[in-house]
Design an enzyme around this catalytic site. Sequence first.
Site, short mmCIF file in Angstrom:
data_model
loop_
_atom_site.label_atom_id
_atom_site.label_comp_id
_atom_site.label_asym_id
_atom_site.label_seq_id
_atom_site.Cartn_x
_atom_site.Cartn_y
_atom_site.Cartn_z
N GLU A 131 74.75 2.34 34.80
CA GLU A 131 75.55 3.51 34.39
C GLU A 131 75.00 4.77 35.04
O GLU A 131 75.75 5.60 35.56
CB GLU A 131 75.52 3.64 32.86
N HIS B 140 62.99 -2.59 34.35
CA HIS B 140 62.47 -1.54 33.50
C HIS B 140 61.27 -2.07 32.71
O HIS B 140 61.05 -3.26 32.61
CB HIS B 140 63.52 -1.09 32.48
N ASP C 280 69.85 8.33 34.74
CA ASP C 280 69.10 7.17 34.24
C ASP C 280 69.05 6.05 35.27
O ASP C 280 69.98 5.86 36.07
CB ASP C 280 69.74 6.65 32.95
N GLU D 230 71.46 13.94 33.15
CA GLU D 230 72.68 13.73 32.36
C GLU D 230 72.82 14.66 31.17
O GLU D 230 73.92 15.07 30.83
CB GLU D 230 72.74 12.27 31.86
N ARG E 95 67.19 1.91 27.04
CA ARG E 95 68.18 0.88 27.37
C ARG E 95 67.54 -0.07 28.39
O ARG E 95 67.54 0.20 29.57
CB ARG E 95 69.46 1.51 27.93
N ASP F 31 69.70 2.89 35.49
CA ASP F 31 70.42 1.67 35.19
C ASP F 31 71.78 1.76 35.88
O ASP F 31 72.06 2.72 36.58
CB ASP F 31 70.56 1.44 33.67
N TYR G 3 62.34 4.75 28.54
CA TYR G 3 63.79 4.59 28.50
C TYR G 3 64.20 3.50 27.52
O TYR G 3 63.60 2.42 27.49
CB TYR G 3 64.30 4.25 29.90
#
Length: 948
Positions: free
Chosen positions: A108, A381, A104, A18, A336, A106, A334
């Site tokens: 998103e 996670h 990532d 990203e 989040r 997740d 990570y």
Amino acid sequence: MSPTSETAHGGRRLVIVESPAKAKTIKGYLGPGYVVEASVGHIRDLPSGAAEVPEKYTGEVRRLGVDVEHDFQPIYVVNADKKAQVKKLKDLLAESDELFLATDEDREGEAIAWHLQEVLKPKVPVHRMVFHEITKDAIREAVANPRELNQRMVDAQETRRILDRLYGYEVSPVLWKKVMPKLSAGRVQSVATRLVVERERERIAFRSAEYWDLTGTFSTGRTGDASDPSTLVARLAAVDGKRVAQGRDFGADGRLKSDSVLHLDEANARALAAALADTRFAVRSVESKPYRRSPYAPFRTTTLQQEASRKLGFGAKATMQVAQKLYENGFITYMRTDSTVLSDTAVAAARAQVTQLYGADYLPEKPRVYAGKVKNAQEAHEAIRPSGDRFRTPAETGLTGDQFKLYELIWKRTVASQMKDATGNSVTVKIGGTSADGRDAEFSASGKTITFHGFMKAYVEGADDPNAELDDRERRLPQVAEGDALAAEEITADGHATKPPARYTEATLVKELEEREIGRPSTYASIIGTILDRGYVFKKGTALVPSFLSFAVVNLLEKHFGRLVDYDFTAKMEDDLDRIARGEAQSVPWLKRFYFGEGEGSGGAADAGNGDGDHLGGLKELVTDLGAIDAREISSFPVGDGIVLRVGRYGAYVERGEREQEGYQKADVPEDLAPDELTVAYAEELLAKPSGDFELGTDPVSGHQIVAKAGRYGPYVTEILPEDTPKTGKNAVKPRTASLFKDMSLDTVTLEQALQLMSLPRVVGADAEGVEITAQNGRYGPYLKKGTDSRSLTSEDQLFSITLEEALAIYAQPKQRGRAAAKPPLKELGTDPVSEKPVVVKDGRFGPYVTDGETNATLRTGDSVETITPERGYELLAEKRAKGPAKKTAKKAPAKKTAAKKTAAKKTAAKTTAAKTTAAKKTTAAKKTTAAKKTTAAAKKAAAAKPE
């Protein structure tokens, strides 16, 4: 296939992440044979306006970007600013043998990976590469063990996106029509705003209560030391067996909740203190209990935001930006995550450091395991921890500034989570005696001693209440036994007042949202940023204060869209979205129930009403009947004594009486006034102040009325032109206007001063070559102008006092290139966590602003130079960066300088042959040539010759 074997076969792999920073770090771990490129976030999204929607779509689809009539099919478009990057990715893919989508791990990130695949349309094998830390081993492991795209995660994210689009695009226009343009509503942001407004309502309704108690200092008569003090301080707990009232015993109305407690007023408290002056006291009881405190769980997103706010003063957004940098540069996992789980590797690393740094005595026999406490935790996670299988100590990282501070916080918390409990003893001592007037008084003191600090050697959690006692605080009491005599050294009467509930801070609002299970922890930072940007909330120190505008918005939503801002309903929507992510519910039927209100009784979102058992219909039905919304009513709030606060399109104001009737009063309310500070007395004060236009008199030359006004950019004076004065067209006349000097005010400026201000620019004289010098007041301050040469003046008074001789002396000096010598900063805030450059507060033409030398951000309502914190400064810069550069609107090229001077002449002569010559078109470029001079002369001649 391992990276080594792939390289040996000569293949080429494209890895898409990203961010450029992450791409740079990962490239260093993969080496030759890999091309690592960034998508720079999302490459496509729902259209931001109808202009972006393809022509084949019509009607509601163009407005919403979602085809609600055909199973809520989203219309995706490649962002205009990402088209070049998409082309670059396609070109790289054309030269590659495999594609790795390494966004990532997740929802998103999964959605970004899916969009990349949909847009790039790869003809080579595609792999989903996932990792939760950026280390060499983790990246190589991810390359060697890719997986497929998780379509359920993609569907869940798409459903959220569509839901938020429908919510925002249907409800926001209602706010535009009924409250103010450019407002927004959102599934979580509106509920977050309501929480802040409700807290302020509680503060407004709150009535303080006064209560008194006694504090006694008692002596054992022994010589004391640190381990056994000679005195103890105790508070009055009961009189004649009746407990003395404390703050918790009073309601928000200022009254006692129960008659079972004794409410001491000042007179009674002082009388009792005097009566106890010569009393003999004794220990009535000593109660000792073992004390044990276990370590805190490792950080997840919300607890990191809360603790960074308490200990480092970081806002939620600033915390996430610093954490993002730490993650992308390989320092932490990570950031989040909803999880408090540590991998076996991390547990081993933490336990090794406990032994190494604190000794085996601090290491528990078995590793500590922390179960997840967050309902519907998004993915499996890890918690946020230092990366790698051996944690780098903060000193070993080489980090500085805010990155060092945040890493140290994460490192300490992680290591402490694998340490032994803290143990000790808690003691409560009761002391009693009989007063001179026969009343029995009992005092109480509590203490705590820590015999083994355990994890507290490494880390102690902060507290939201600045007055709260932290876990590692000891309170040692003398070693006393029941029956021991104590002498009262001093007994004092103390007065207290109950306090209204504290306003939310970023940390406590995040905590509240999470406890109510509203929204996702990963989005809280952006939600808080949104309500600040929209003007719904502003900051006073760290407190979040709702604006009067937010009161009007929440009032409308509660009365006409109550279900959409209902806390339980919003939490249930979150449950439903998570059910979709787990495959337990289908997206399209759920969206239909939410939007159209179909499927009554099916258990979907549309059935989560207000508890009255009625079917409330879908979102579309709610926004259809706007006639029921009285805009004036929802924006009006009674203050008292006939005064009403109203929220208008240009801000809040108070008024009393009816417009156009005698006695009507109106006054603007300061933008930074907290709603709980608008009392009747303050409103009366505002109404008593002069407001509106100040009539100064009549200009003896023009006969026009001169007035002073409060303008958007400060106070100014202007003339009132006759009603028949043309305001547009070639004969339009603009009123003379001038800003007040800094030392002038609306209520004291005189007619003479106003006429003098409006006489500017003033002709000072001419130089030896006959070029005129004028004194003018501009947006950057007072200055002299001679042709195109401008020179700054040091004060506004010089505009009227400077002589030609003084002006010529200024022009005789070499001109300073660039800006004048910079003013010293108003305040230094420290190093920005993103740019890693020093941040200062400066004074600008629109007021104070923060800058790191690259990005400037004006201070908002509620901010001030005196109270702004480093964290707030970093946050303002972060929000400005997130908005990106201002979009340039298409406009005509600016007029050339020579042409600008001759505008009137050129317009008049526009149809003449001379105005169409090549020389006239190139006046500026050739303004020094003979042709240009002739053209200008011709234009003047034509203008003079043309009849009116």
